[in-house]
Design an enzyme around this catalytic site. Sequence first.
Site, PDB file in Angstrom:
ATOM      1  N   HIS A  97      79.408  95.327  29.080  1.00  0.00           N
ATOM      2  CA  HIS A  97      78.131  94.656  28.824  1.00  0.00           C
ATOM      3  C   HIS A  97      77.021  95.425  29.543  1.00  0.00           C
ATOM      4  O   HIS A  97      77.237  95.994  30.618  1.00  0.00           O
ATOM      5  CB  HIS A  97      78.170  93.200  29.319  1.00  0.00           C
ATOM      6  N   GLU A 169      74.118  96.123  21.625  1.00  0.00           N
ATOM      7  CA  GLU A 169      73.123  95.369  22.381  1.00  0.00           C
ATOM      8  C   GLU A 169      72.160  96.349  23.048  1.00  0.00           C
ATOM      9  O   GLU A 169      72.425  96.831  24.165  1.00  0.00           O
ATOM     10  CB  GLU A 169      73.810  94.523  23.451  1.00  0.00           C
ATOM     11  N   GLY A 175      67.777  89.774  27.438  1.00  0.00           N
ATOM     12  CA  GLY A 175      67.294  88.952  28.545  1.00  0.00           C
ATOM     13  C   GLY A 175      65.843  88.546  28.435  1.00  0.00           C
ATOM     14  O   GLY A 175      65.172  88.824  27.437  1.00  0.00           O
ATOM     15  N   SER A 215      68.294  89.128  22.560  1.00  0.00           N
ATOM     16  CA  SER A 215      67.203  88.222  22.166  1.00  0.00           C
ATOM     17  C   SER A 215      67.355  87.664  20.746  1.00  0.00           C
ATOM     18  O   SER A 215      66.369  87.521  20.034  1.00  0.00           O
ATOM     19  CB  SER A 215      65.843  88.909  22.316  1.00  0.00           C
TER      20      SER A 215
END
Length: 259
Positions: A97, A169, A175, A215
Amino acid sequence: MKKLYFGSNLKMYKGIEETKVYLEKLCDNTKDLSREEIELFIIPSYTSLPDAVKSVNQQMVRLGAQNMGWEDQGQFTGEISPCMLEELGLQLVMVGHSERRHVFGEKDIEENKKVKAALKHGFTTLLCVGETAEEKEYGIATEVLRTQLKVGLHGIDSSRISQLWVAYEPVWSIGVNGIPASAEYAEVIHKVIKETLFDIFGEAAEEIPVLYGGSVNPQNARQLIIQPSIDGLFVGRAAWDADKFDRLIREAKYAFDNK
Ligand code: PGA
């Protein structure tokens, strides 16, 4: 019909009780949705996992770990081994991640060791990749992603493909300060990812689902999910309320079915 993937990483939010309540509600809300058509997964905090496993039917909501050490045991203070996760009855492990890479400094070579260990232990393995804003600005997003995939998946036999998932991502999209990628940009990059997976594994790579994350919200979910190379949505903040996540999933599925 193409199966759609919807999942959330709860990061360092929600303790044991909160996770249990969240999961029970999510299972209840989504119980009428066909699991042939959607795959739903949640990745809670480590401390919540033992209780989460007891309270959830993983045929309905698959549970995963946010990270994993690559050795079975040894002098690795603070790490959690694949055997320990296996003992819990987990089915999924996330590797690489963006926060692991950019806050904790993990490198592709380490992600590769983790992917190999997770596959060896029979976990479905979700490898996350994504370029930073700077890499995008310099026009090297494609090269960065190809490197992350080629190193991250190095030495993996194509017989393991059914255990592999990939999430794209972009770091700049994740975030509170993230800017969501446009559906058009995400589609272009997903194509690059799928081509790279093809280079690595050949035709069998078509089986690997590639999810978009960063998002995702109720507004952009529908546009993203209808893109031909996007197989699912990996959602953070917009999924941490079970009712809202259920609505997002239903709206996205509706958009997909009626595109
Ligand atoms: P976000 O998180 O949806 O809150 O941007 C995405 C992620 O980190 O997977």
